[in-house]
Design an enzyme around this catalytic site. Structure first.
Site, PDB file in Angstrom:
ATOM      1  N   HIS A   1       0.828  -1.228  -0.059  1.00 24.94           N
ATOM      2  CA  HIS A   1      -0.014   0.024  -0.066  1.00 24.94           C
ATOM      3  C   HIS A   1       0.602   1.192  -0.030  1.00 24.94           C
ATOM      4  CE1 HIS A   1      -3.825   2.078   0.786  1.00 24.94           C
ATOM      5  NE2 HIS A   1      -2.819   3.235   1.240  1.00 24.94           N
TER       6      HIS A   1
ATOM      7  N   TYR B   1     -12.189   1.470   1.430  1.00 27.82           N
ATOM      8  CA  TYR B   1     -11.427   2.357   2.599  1.00 27.82           C
ATOM      9  C   TYR B   1     -12.748   2.939   3.134  1.00 27.82           C
ATOM     10  CZ  TYR B   1      -8.204   5.580   5.101  1.00 27.82           C
ATOM     11  OH  TYR B   1      -7.689   6.257   5.931  1.00 27.82           O
TER      12      TYR B   1
ATOM     13  N   ASP C   1       2.155   3.015   3.372  1.00 22.47           N
ATOM     14  CA  ASP C   1       1.096   3.879   3.094  1.00 22.47           C
ATOM     15  C   ASP C   1       2.052   5.402   2.600  1.00 22.47           C
ATOM     16  OD1 ASP C   1      -1.180   5.422   2.700  1.00 22.47           O
ATOM     17  OD2 ASP C   1      -1.135   6.307   4.540  1.00 22.47           O
TER      18      ASP C   1
ATOM     19  N   HIS D   1       1.474   5.208  -2.714  1.00 21.49           N
ATOM     20  CA  HIS D   1       1.005   6.064  -3.609  1.00 21.49           C
ATOM     21  C   HIS D   1       2.138   6.750  -4.285  1.00 21.49           C
ATOM     22  CE1 HIS D   1      -2.895   5.669  -1.053  1.00 21.49           C
ATOM     23  NE2 HIS D   1      -2.184   6.038  -0.121  1.00 21.49           N
TER      24      HIS D   1
ATOM     25  N   ARG E   1     -14.252  12.619   4.255  1.00 19.61           N
ATOM     26  CA  ARG E   1     -13.218  13.786   4.019  1.00 19.61           C
ATOM     27  C   ARG E   1     -12.462  13.602   2.796  1.00 19.61           C
ATOM     28  NH1 ARG E   1      -8.269  12.052   5.483  1.00 19.61           N
ATOM     29  NH2 ARG E   1      -8.439  10.157   6.800  1.00 19.61           N
TER      30      ARG E   1
HETATM   31  O1  LIG Z   1      -6.340   8.612   5.384  1.00 14.29           O
HETATM   32  C1  LIG Z   1      -6.131   9.453   4.544  1.00 14.29           C
HETATM   33  O2  LIG Z   1      -6.004  10.525   4.502  1.00 14.29           O
HETATM   34  C2  LIG Z   1      -5.676   8.494   3.252  1.00 14.29           C
HETATM   35  C3  LIG Z   1      -5.820   9.119   2.042  1.00 14.29           C
HETATM   36  C4  LIG Z   1      -5.626   8.366   0.980  1.00 14.29           C
HETATM   37  C5  LIG Z   1      -5.994   9.020  -0.386  1.00 14.29           C
HETATM   38  O3  LIG Z   1      -6.107  10.203  -0.654  1.00 14.29           O
HETATM   39  O4  LIG Z   1      -5.927   8.389  -1.451  1.00 14.29           O
HETATM   40  O5  LIG Z   1      -5.089   7.063   1.094  1.00 14.29           O
HETATM   41  C6  LIG Z   1      -5.014   6.511   2.348  1.00 14.29           C
HETATM   42  O6  LIG Z   1      -4.602   5.493   2.013  1.00 14.29           O
HETATM   43  C7  LIG Z   1      -5.236   7.220   3.236  1.00 14.29           C
END
Ligand SMILES: O=C(O)c1cc(C(=O)O)oc(=O)c1
Length: 312
Positions: free
Chosen positions: A32, A158, A258, A34, A131
């Site tokens: 996980h 999520y 993350d 990004h 959010r």
């Molecule tokens: O908790 C978060 O803010 C968050 C945001 C994102 C996203 O913006 O994709 O991804 C995640 O895994 C966690």
């Protein structure tokens, strides 16, 4: 072009993560993480709820090598909406070492889906955290789930723990493997044996297609201590929750950094120390191998996992 202005208070990822003490098993997958932009090349989505710093594929791959991971699973970040260009570009540059989870809308063509599959996409993400995203109607998500099921992909969800009762019927009717991000965000101020987390465990126990990422202690922890300054016992309040999931469902758990950690408000963890959190939740080499190698390989590189398991 307008200069890109980060959300006020935005924390950038840790500039110099330590080397983990934990020696990761060979072939470990960061399942996980990004990429953000770079915004000048891959603009952030107009409907986004935050504007991050840039976090490029090259920076992600450098972190992978530094921490000792072999592969990444890159998950579409909400700041890119349903434009998966940055993610697909990262997959295509990874030399087969990254697979991906995208966000799509119902209008997408079969051909576009197939191109994503060829680039290494194996899942779609449905996000219910208010959010982060605007609401998508459930019938649209059901339609998408049915289409991607035919490609052998899975659904990543999520959501926050308090919303599980309302989402239960929708989640339990999904036709694919379902992977929960960050353990469904338990409130770790509540007891691990209390009704809220019991519902999450029941969700996994009664549905063998549900997996969980035991990730993001830095997001969930209320009392720390933070993974900074060499702390080897970080986020102790999260340990009982994650360990419970790993021990009860060792073949259905995944772990990820993350990185680059969107929306953290009070500190940015040292990613090396986050890796050192793993033995607290997966205390034996066997549990670590399942969490970091066997499970993500089965889900994201099934052809290689099957070949490795076949008799010689
Ligand atoms: O908790 C978060 O803010 C968050 C945001 C994102 C996203 O913006 O994709 O991804 C995640 O895994 C966690």
């Amino acid at each position: 072009m307008e200069p890109i202005v980060k959300t006020p208070g935005w924390l950038d990822w840790h500039p110099a993560p330590s080397k983990p003490r934990l020696q990761l098993p060979p072939g470990a997958v960061d399942a996980h993480c990004h990429v953000f932009g770079p915004g000048a090349q891959f603009p952030f989505a107009p409907e986004r709820k935050y504007t991050p710093c840039d976090a490029s594929k090259a920076q992600l791959f450098a972190l992978r090598d530094h921490l000792g991971f072999a592969r990444n699973v890159i998950v579409q970040a909400t700041c890119h909406g349903a434009d998966n260009s940055a993610l697909l570009d990262a997959l295509q540059s990874s030399g087969g070492k990254a697979r991906g989870v995208v966000t799509i809308k119902r209008g997408i063509s079969d051909e576009a889906l197939w191109r994503m599959h060829e680039a290494g996409v194996r899942g779609v993400r449905f996000n219910f955290v208010k959010r982060l995203v605007d609401f998508t109607p459930k019938d649209e998500l059901q339609e998408i789930a049915a289409r991607i099921a035919r490609l052998g992909w899975h659904v990543v969800i999520y959501f926050e723990a308090a919303d599980l009762p309302e989402l239960w019927d929708f989640f339990t009717a999904l036709p694919t493997t379902v992977v929960v991000d960050h353990m469904g965000r338990p409130d770790v101020g509540k007891p691990v044996d209390g009704p809220e987390f019991a519902l999450f465990l029941k969700f996994m126990r009664e549905h063998g297609n549900v997996w969980s990422k035991v990730s993001c202690p830095e997001r969930l922890s209320l009392t720390g201590p933070r993974a900074l300054d060499g702390e080897q016992n970080a986020y102790r309040d999260v340990v009982p929750f994650a360990r419970r999931v790993v021990e009860e469902f060792p073949d259905r758990v995944l772990w990820g950094t993350d990185w680059p950690h969107p929306n953290l408000k009070d500190h940015m963890p040292d990613d090396g120390l986050l890796v050192d959190f793993i033995p607290h939740i997966a205390p034996t080499p066997e549990l670590q191998r399942k969490l970091l190698v066997d499970n993500p390989m089965r889900l994201y590189w099934p052809e290689e996992a099957a070949a490795a398991a076949a008799p010689q």
